[in-house]
Design a protein around this motif. Sequence first.
Motif, short mmCIF file in Angstrom:
data_model
loop_
_atom_site.label_atom_id
_atom_site.label_comp_id
_atom_site.label_asym_id
_atom_site.label_seq_id
_atom_site.Cartn_x
_atom_site.Cartn_y
_atom_site.Cartn_z
N TYR A 168 0.85 -1.24 0.10
CA TYR A 168 -0.02 -0.23 0.02
C TYR A 168 0.83 1.50 0.00
O TYR A 168 2.22 1.17 0.51
N TRP A 170 0.68 5.86 0.65
CA TRP A 170 -0.12 6.81 1.39
C TRP A 170 -0.71 7.89 0.15
O TRP A 170 0.44 8.17 -0.53
N ARG A 195 -12.40 6.67 5.82
CA ARG A 195 -12.66 5.32 6.66
C ARG A 195 -13.72 4.52 5.87
O ARG A 195 -13.42 3.28 5.82
N TYR A 197 -13.92 4.32 2.57
CA TYR A 197 -13.22 3.94 1.44
C TYR A 197 -11.99 2.82 2.06
O TYR A 197 -11.87 1.53 1.51
N THR A 198 -11.40 3.08 3.15
CA THR A 198 -10.35 2.16 3.39
C THR A 198 -10.82 0.98 4.47
O THR A 198 -9.84 0.16 4.99
N LEU A 202 -8.14 -2.21 5.76
CA LEU A 202 -7.07 -1.68 6.69
C LEU A 202 -6.68 -2.86 7.81
O LEU A 202 -5.50 -2.61 8.08
N GLU A 224 -4.81 4.58 9.91
CA GLU A 224 -6.07 4.98 9.70
C GLU A 224 -6.15 6.51 9.05
O GLU A 224 -5.24 7.34 9.21
N PRO A 225 -7.24 6.85 8.37
CA PRO A 225 -7.52 8.28 7.72
C PRO A 225 -7.24 9.18 8.68
O PRO A 225 -7.65 9.39 9.62
N TYR A 242 -4.68 9.09 3.38
CA TYR A 242 -5.08 7.71 3.73
C TYR A 242 -4.47 6.90 2.77
O TYR A 242 -3.57 7.32 2.06
N VAL A 244 -3.78 3.52 0.31
CA VAL A 244 -4.75 2.93 -1.00
C VAL A 244 -3.79 2.06 -1.78
O VAL A 244 -2.60 2.03 -1.57
N ASP A 245 -4.27 1.07 -2.50
CA ASP A 245 -3.65 0.35 -3.24
C ASP A 245 -2.87 1.35 -4.43
O ASP A 245 -3.73 1.97 -4.87
N ALA A 252 -9.73 6.05 -6.11
CA ALA A 252 -9.78 6.31 -4.70
C ALA A 252 -9.94 7.66 -4.77
O ALA A 252 -10.99 8.19 -4.03
#
Length: 333
Positions: A168, A170, A195, A197-198, A202, A224-225, A242, A244-245, A252
């Motif tokens: 992942y 950021w 939150r 979306y992730t 998480l 956490e975002p 946040y 993300v892939d 995203a």
Amino acid sequence: MSHFPYELPVLGSAGILVMAWGGAWLARKVIDARDISPKEHYRLYRLVNTTITVLTIAALIVMWASKLQFKGQFWGLIGAGLAISLREPLLSIAGRIAIFAGHMYSGGDRIEINKLSGDVIDIGFFYTRMMEIGNWISGDQYSGRTIQFANAQVFGTPVFNYTRTFGYIWDEVRLPVTYASNVKAISEILKSVGREYTREFLQGAQKKIETMQRYFMVPRFEVEPDVYIRVTDNYIEVTLRYIVDPKQRRKASSFIYAEAFRQIRERKDIEIGSETMDLTVHPPDTEAKGNAATRAADNPTAAVGKPQQMEDTTRQTAEKLIGSPETESRKAA
């Protein structure tokens, strides 16, 4: 009938090739039997294939060198020739071994090297191929081009891997709002959207961090975002951070922007900011300009002088030096 002098090297070469083929077949069966991911399967198979090829070539060279009378000269010539003419190919082969043995990247990884970014699709003996992302395309999406670069570039060049080890990255989404906006409300909106979306990955991200900490000196960090605020000259910048892939960054950010704007439109205490410029218009001030007498006396032209036409003094200067023609004629008379 004379004895064939190279009978042993020929038979030995054939035996080496058969053993190499058998070893490659057996290694493939062993790798196929293991319950591993496709990326790890690709990496192991390529590593074994490269190792067997290098060992086979070395064994053939040793086999044939043993029949030569001047072995020292042979090895000297072989070494000099390889060093000069095959430097880059040999470095690329060594780079391929380093790529697989050092877990630099494998098929399917998203990497960046020498400002080239893309997803690796093949690691050959001499070149790595990947599908390009970015360039004229906004966001980390495919451009349609295939990039090919020499494996030797991994020596002395930083290789940025987006998907290896952690999996992942950021990313940030920034929203400018006016000074009068409800900053607390927009912060809560961005946090809730982040939150949402992730939420699905998480837990997986937290497990990968724990795995990394067993092998590397990785500090503890939050996944956490979170929201950060910065005051600028024109607006208040609210930033959502946040995870993300790496291959879903554009989707995203698009989802977060769309959901955040949907909730912002439902409120009247939040207004999107932008760069502004304040213009102050003053009414004409007759006293500052002065009366007619003052304006007449304050004449810039009179202060600096009016330009006058330049007089041609070339003739007068010549007469002073050599005399005028009329004066010379009277003297002669």
